[in-house]
Design an enzyme around this catalytic site. Structure first.
Site, PDB file in Angstrom:
ATOM      1  CE  LYS A 291      -2.800   3.067   2.977  1.00  0.00           C
ATOM      2  NZ  LYS A 291      -2.029   4.324   2.407  1.00  0.00           N
TER       3      LYS A 291
ATOM      4  CD  GLU B 230      12.330   4.335   9.533  1.00  0.00           C
ATOM      5  OE1 GLU B 230      12.923   5.433  11.009  1.00  0.00           O
ATOM      6  OE2 GLU B 230      12.223   4.999   8.108  1.00  0.00           O
TER       7      GLU B 230
ATOM      8  CB  CYS C 111      11.816   9.404   9.474  1.00  0.00           C
ATOM      9  SG  CYS C 111      13.322   7.757   7.929  1.00  0.00           S
TER      10      CYS C 111
ATOM     11  CD  GLU D  44       9.062  13.521  12.672  1.00  0.00           C
ATOM     12  OE1 GLU D  44       8.153  12.841  13.277  1.00  0.00           O
ATOM     13  OE2 GLU D  44       9.949  13.335  12.190  1.00  0.00           O
TER      14      GLU D  44
END
Ligand code: UN1
Length: 493
Positions: free
Chosen positions: A174, A248, A282, A383
């Site tokens: 996906k 992750e 990331c 973040e």
């Protein structure tokens, strides 16, 4: 308008419901990329059914032969690299030199996976009994669900898909709803490389469809890259259902600049780490921790270089930084800048949405630097996933390490110093999965373990040989050729 379908059992099919969704170019929201199948539970059920059936044949294909297909995948990505880079840039925004790098990462991963199919080493171990041999080897797990983000629309899926398939699993992929075209490309390439029907399937759609993949009892492994919030939810579902899962998730990566650093190099690193991919990695550098003796000088040097960056559509030549992914992300950058300034941060450069001329059509945000950010400030901890960099002053080497490690995340960390003792100490003390000495926090290579500690991951590592730990189980075989009953732990004692 171009229509894009799911790829299930080697066929291109619309969603069973017939529903679709649109995706837009973030550099120009008037540019509609296409209409994509909006899959749901029934599509997941169909894909899992065929992937489960295909697994029974695929697991028996000798691994080096599976590797031949991986090699072809690498060859096709190589042939299509430039063309694919433009497609990827159009849907997710980063400049084409970066999307070419993204494809290159998949090429490297494909050739690595191909070569690993001739190793996939197991072990033979002495038995405690006579005429008996003990072996352990890797076996594929079954159907793997791969759910990824849009920022590395080919590379990150390749980290999961290619080792999984090379090891003999079958896959339901996906792609992100913001990078569905890249998912379609992945299927085109696997098809051209000769992947058998059902071994690799792509379902386009949104997060709720991903939930059905995660909770389906016949999907035995989930490989996920995305937000911490979604990752935690996936871990819960997988925990309840005894599934293997590799996560992750977020990062809040810091770069230390010591008083003895090569400052030009440290500026190069900060600029690339913070504003490459518009800060949407990331691994992006989002915190600079600069020693007090070079603090003001470093800020001035970085400001000058940042203000020279060329912002625009990544499809144009000479652009350094593209848009953020969508309006919501633009709003989020604006929100965090406002909070950072209210909390006492000092705006060095940037800080605003770009709304003049052609910029207004896209989701552009100025490359932003905010100095004097303190350890408990929101910007130091949250973040952003955008081009907003904080700078914090460190009193000493020990203080710099303490600041760097002050994070719920632990993906990547960097230090710039010429002192070899400090460099090694930092390599030991930095609490991240990836650690860079005199290099930015971004730039992992395909043949090395990739992943983070603390809130970033769940102990798994993608990339390199470690990816195969996610996508295989160990089978232990005791082979007794003594022709008699031998009782372990009893007969020899
Ligand atoms: C990501 O942002 O999800 O190390 C992956 C890097 C790239 C991969 C980033 N090779 O920055």
């Amino acid at each position: 308008m171009e229509q894009f379908k799911n790829y299930i059992n080697g066929e291109w099919v619309p969603a069973i419901s017939g529903k679709t969704f649109l995706n837009y170019n973030p550099a120009n929201l008037e540019d509609v990329i296409g209409e994509f199948a909006l899959s749901d539970k029934e599509d997941v059920e169909k894909a899992v059914e065929v992937a489960k059936a295909a697994f029974e044949k695929w697991r028996l294909v000798p691994a080096p032969r599976r590797g031949e297909i991986m090699r072809k995948v690498g060859d096709i990505f190589t042939r299509r690299k430039k063309e694919l880079a433009r497609i990827m840039t159009r849907e997710m925004g980063k400049p084409t030199f970066e999307t070419e790098g993204d494809v290159q990462e998949a090429i490297d991963t494909a050739y690595y996976a191909a070569s690993e199919t001739r190793r996939l080493f197991g072990a033979t171990v002495p038995s405690e009994m006579e005429n008996k041999v003990n072996l352990a080897f890797r076996v594929p797990v079954g159907v793997v669900g791969v759910i990824t983000a849009w920022n590395f629309p080919i590379a990150v899926p390749s980290w999961k898909i290619l080792p999984a398939v090379a090891a003999g699993n079958t896959v339901i992929f996906k792609p992100s709803k913001d990078a569905p075209h890249s998912g379609v490309i992945f299927a085109e390439i696997m098809e051209e490389a000769g992947i058998p029907k059902g071994v690799f399937n792509v379902l386009l759609g949104k997060g709720s469809m991903g939930d059905h993949i995660v909770s389906h009892p016949d999907v035995r492994v989930i490989g996920f890259t995305g937000s911490t919030e979604v990752g935690r939810h996936i871990a819960e579902v997988c925990g309840k259902n005894n599934k293997k899962v590799s996560l992750e998730m977020g990062g809040k990566n810091g770069q230390i600049v010591m008083d003895d650093a090569n400052l030009d190099l440290a500026v190069d690193g900060a600029l690339w780490g913070a504003f490459g991919t518009t800060g949407q990695r990331c691994t992006a550098t989002s915190r600079i921790i600069a020693h007090k003796d070079i603090y003001d000088k470093f800020i001035e040097m970085l400001k000058v270089r940042t203000e020279k960056l060329k912002i625009g559509s990544g499809l144009e030549a000479g652009i350094d930084m593209g848009p953020v992914i969508h309006r919501a992300s633009q709003e989020n950058c604006e929100r965090i800048v406002k909070i950072a300034l209210e909390e006492g941060g000092r705006l060095i450069t940037g800080g605003h949405k770009m709304t003049q001329g052609d910029y207004a059509k896209g989701c552009f945000f100025e490359p932003t630097i905010i100095a004097d950010v303190k350890v408990n400030d929101t910007l130091f901890n949250e973040e952003v996933f955008g081009p907003v960099l904080s700078i914090t002053k460190a009193e000493s080497f020990e203080h710099a390490l303490e600041l760097l490690n002050h994070s719920e995340y632990g993906l990547s960390g960097a230090i710039y110093t010429k002192d070899v003792n400090r460099a090694w100490t930092a390599a030991r003390e930095i609490q991240t999965g990836l650690c860079y000495i005199n290099a930015p926090t971004i730039g992992a290579e395909a043949n090395m373990p990739f992943g983070g500690v603390k809130g970033t991951g769940n102990g798994q590592r993608e990339g390199g040989w470690t990816a195969f730990d996610i996508f295989t189980e160990w089978k232990t075989v005791y082979f007794d050729y003594s022709d008699k009953l031998q009782r372990a732990q009893i007969d020899n004692h």
